[in-house]
Design a protein around this motif. Structure first.
Motif, PDB file in Angstrom:
ATOM      1  N   LEU A   1     -50.404  26.543 -27.052  1.00  0.00           N
ATOM      2  CA  LEU A   1     -50.214  26.887 -25.648  1.00  0.00           C
ATOM      3  C   LEU A   1     -51.027  25.905 -24.817  1.00  0.00           C
ATOM      4  N   GLU A   2     -50.367  25.195 -23.904  1.00  0.00           N
ATOM      5  CA  GLU A   2     -51.116  24.304 -23.009  1.00  0.00           C
ATOM      6  C   GLU A   2     -51.226  24.940 -21.639  1.00  0.00           C
ATOM      7  N   GLU A   3     -52.465  25.042 -21.173  1.00  0.00           N
ATOM      8  CA  GLU A   3     -52.728  25.606 -19.845  1.00  0.00           C
ATOM      9  C   GLU A   3     -53.289  24.509 -18.949  1.00  0.00           C
ATOM     10  N   PRO A   4     -53.312  24.725 -17.631  1.00  0.00           N
ATOM     11  CA  PRO A   4     -53.797  23.664 -16.727  1.00  0.00           C
ATOM     12  C   PRO A   4     -55.169  23.141 -17.143  1.00  0.00           C
ATOM     13  N   GLY A   5     -55.396  21.845 -16.908  1.00  0.00           N
ATOM     14  CA  GLY A   5     -56.677  21.237 -17.259  1.00  0.00           C
ATOM     15  C   GLY A   5     -56.732  20.816 -18.717  1.00  0.00           C
TER      16      GLY A   5
ATOM     17  N   LYS B   1     -41.672  34.347 -27.344  1.00  0.00           N
ATOM     18  CA  LYS B   1     -41.654  35.770 -26.976  1.00  0.00           C
ATOM     19  C   LYS B   1     -43.079  36.299 -26.776  1.00  0.00           C
ATOM     20  N   LEU B   2     -43.974  35.925 -27.681  1.00  0.00           N
ATOM     21  CA  LEU B   2     -45.356  36.421 -27.600  1.00  0.00           C
ATOM     22  C   LEU B   2     -46.084  35.892 -26.366  1.00  0.00           C
ATOM     23  N   THR B   3     -45.861  34.612 -26.046  1.00  0.00           N
ATOM     24  CA  THR B   3     -46.600  34.001 -24.925  1.00  0.00           C
ATOM     25  C   THR B   3     -45.857  34.171 -23.593  1.00  0.00           C
TER      26      THR B   3
ATOM     27  N   LEU C   1     -45.402  26.324 -23.660  1.00  0.00           N
ATOM     28  CA  LEU C   1     -45.593  26.344 -25.114  1.00  0.00           C
ATOM     29  C   LEU C   1     -45.230  24.969 -25.664  1.00  0.00           C
ATOM     30  N   THR C   2     -46.024  24.463 -26.599  1.00  0.00           N
ATOM     31  CA  THR C   2     -45.696  23.184 -27.222  1.00  0.00           C
ATOM     32  C   THR C   2     -45.524  23.365 -28.731  1.00  0.00           C
ATOM     33  N   LEU C   3     -44.624  22.574 -29.275  1.00  0.00           N
ATOM     34  CA  LEU C   3     -44.441  22.526 -30.732  1.00  0.00           C
ATOM     35  C   LEU C   3     -44.611  21.072 -31.159  1.00  0.00           C
ATOM     36  N   THR C   4     -45.627  20.814 -31.975  1.00  0.00           N
ATOM     37  CA  THR C   4     -45.837  19.456 -32.498  1.00  0.00           C
ATOM     38  C   THR C   4     -45.385  19.441 -33.946  1.00  0.00           C
TER      39      THR C   4
ATOM     40  N   THR D   1     -54.615  26.153 -26.718  1.00  0.00           N
ATOM     41  CA  THR D   1     -54.897  27.291 -27.593  1.00  0.00           C
ATOM     42  C   THR D   1     -53.864  27.301 -28.707  1.00  0.00           C
ATOM     43  N   SER D   2     -54.342  27.289 -29.934  1.00  0.00           N
ATOM     44  CA  SER D   2     -53.411  27.296 -31.067  1.00  0.00           C
ATOM     45  C   SER D   2     -52.800  28.684 -31.230  1.00  0.00           C
ATOM     46  N   ILE D   3     -51.465  28.695 -31.338  1.00  0.00           N
ATOM     47  CA  ILE D   3     -50.754  29.968 -31.519  1.00  0.00           C
ATOM     48  C   ILE D   3     -50.428  30.161 -32.998  1.00  0.00           C
ATOM     49  N   GLY D   4     -50.248  29.055 -33.704  1.00  0.00           N
ATOM     50  CA  GLY D   4     -49.949  29.125 -35.139  1.00  0.00           C
ATOM     51  C   GLY D   4     -49.725  27.730 -35.676  1.00  0.00           C
TER      52      GLY D   4
END
Ligand code: KG4
Ligand code: ZN
Length: 335
Positions: A145-149, A259-261, A132-135, A153-156
């Motif tokens: 959410l950063e996934e491989p490659g 918690k969600l991810t 999970l990333t927070l900018t 995906t924006s979580i909020g």
């Protein structure tokens, strides 16, 4: 391999030389335009573009000199292509492309937000997505959410102001100079965070969105209903309460997203990640819940050239570096 990183998206003209294998920041000088914009209470795009034009070559030269190399030793250039202010971005892009032509080396356009997160990777180069990333910067506040490659995906995200913008605008209302984030944090030290009960927006279960415009209104009302002398005397307590309100929102939503991810690694980046209270609160939560906490060295939290070169190196190591030729200031990290 030696990289020249160039950052010019807003009010910092920044260049850096980074070495890959072993990963090392060899130099990272910058020219801050803060004094040129302070008079106007915020960044003036045209002034910013002109200042970049004046400073970009001397800062690039300083980066090379401080690294103890010559321009000819550089193997590749990474520059910011967006998001940011169009004029400033074009100055950086034009300089990078001119240099690339002159030296016969590639120039890669990088995403500024990916750069902020890459600054955290510099001190944690072994982390692997998903995480999970927070900018949190002056222009963005988003959980992704950063996934491989490099799949994002924006979580909020924020519905209105960014966290840094909230610091700056609320600071302006209580008489502080732009940018007010670091000043508020300094003034808040050792003061009462419960002095004013400023609002925390969207305090709803499972909600990962942010909103800071209500806080701005609350601070405005506060300044209208309290004497300037009272505000001056209690500035430390007001700053502490303000900082707590912003940090509370950031921490609460980040915890919800974790918690969600169900992510076990949290990567934080952006100018507001320099904030000591935010760092303490997130570190504390992560320690208690077995979550790996990755945040840039404080000197690399705000805009700099090293983070842009780091973003390029990180992609290059995965074989996923490609040149983006057009400057897109609106380019988000997650669609
Ligand atoms: O990432 P950044 O350097 O530029 C943008 O990409 O926007 O972030 C600048 C923002 C400003 O709003 C500034 O007030 C805030 O980061 N900032 C801080 C601190 N240092 C910088 N906010 C809170 N606490 C700090 N210590
Ligand atoms: Zn930034």
């Amino acid at each position: 391999m030696l990289w020249l990183g160039i950052e010019s998206s807003c009010d910092e003209t920044a260049c850096a030389v980074l070495q890959d294998e072993p990963l090392q920041v060899l130099s990272n000088p910058l020219y801050s335009q803060i004094d040129e914009h302070a008079l106007y209470g915020g960044v003036v795009p045209e002034i910013a573009a002109r200042a970049h034009l004046q400073k970009i070559a001397p800062i690039a030269e300083a980066a090379v000199k401080e690294a103890g190399i010559s321009l000819k030793d550089i193997d590749a250039i990474a520059y910011t292509t967006g998001p940011g202010l169009m004029g400033p971005l074009l100055v950086g892009a034009s300089f990078a492309k001119g240099l690339s032509r002159d030296l016969g080396i590639p120039a890669y356009g990088m995403n500024h937000l990916e750069g902020h997160l890459a600054a955290a990777w510099l001190s944690n180069p072994d982390i692997e997505p998903p995480f999970l990333t927070l900018t949190v910067s002056g222009g963005h506040t988003e959980l992704i959410l950063e996934e491989p490659g490099f799949k994002y995906t924006s979580i909020g995200r924020t519905r209105d102001d960014a966290a840094g913008e909230a610091f700056d605008k609320c600071g302006k209302l209580i008489g502080l100079k732009y940018p007010a984030g670091a000043t508020i944090s300094k003034l808040a030290q050792g003061h009462n965070r419960k002095f004013v009960d400023f609002p925390r927006a969207l305090h709803v279960r499972n909600n990962c969105e942010f909103s800071f415009s209500g806080l701005k209104t609350a601070v405005l009302r506060y300044t209208e209903t309290h004497e300037p002398d009272f505000i001056k005397v209690h500035l430390g307590d007001i700053c502490a309460s303000l900082e707590d309100a912003i940090v509370d929102s950031l921490v609460e939503k980040t915890i919800t997203a974790l918690k969600l991810t169900k992510m076990k690694t949290l990567v934080v980046g952006g100018g507001v990640s320099a904030n000591a209270w935010l760092r303490t609160r997130l570190q504390d939560y992560c320690n208690r819940h077995g979550i790996r906490f990755c945040i840039p060295d404080r000197s690399l939290s705000t805009d700099n050239g090293a983070m842009i070169a780091a973003a390029a190196i990180r992609r290059n190591r995965r074989g996923l570096l490609k040149s983006i030729d057009t400057v897109k200031p609106w380019m988000p990290l997650a669609p």
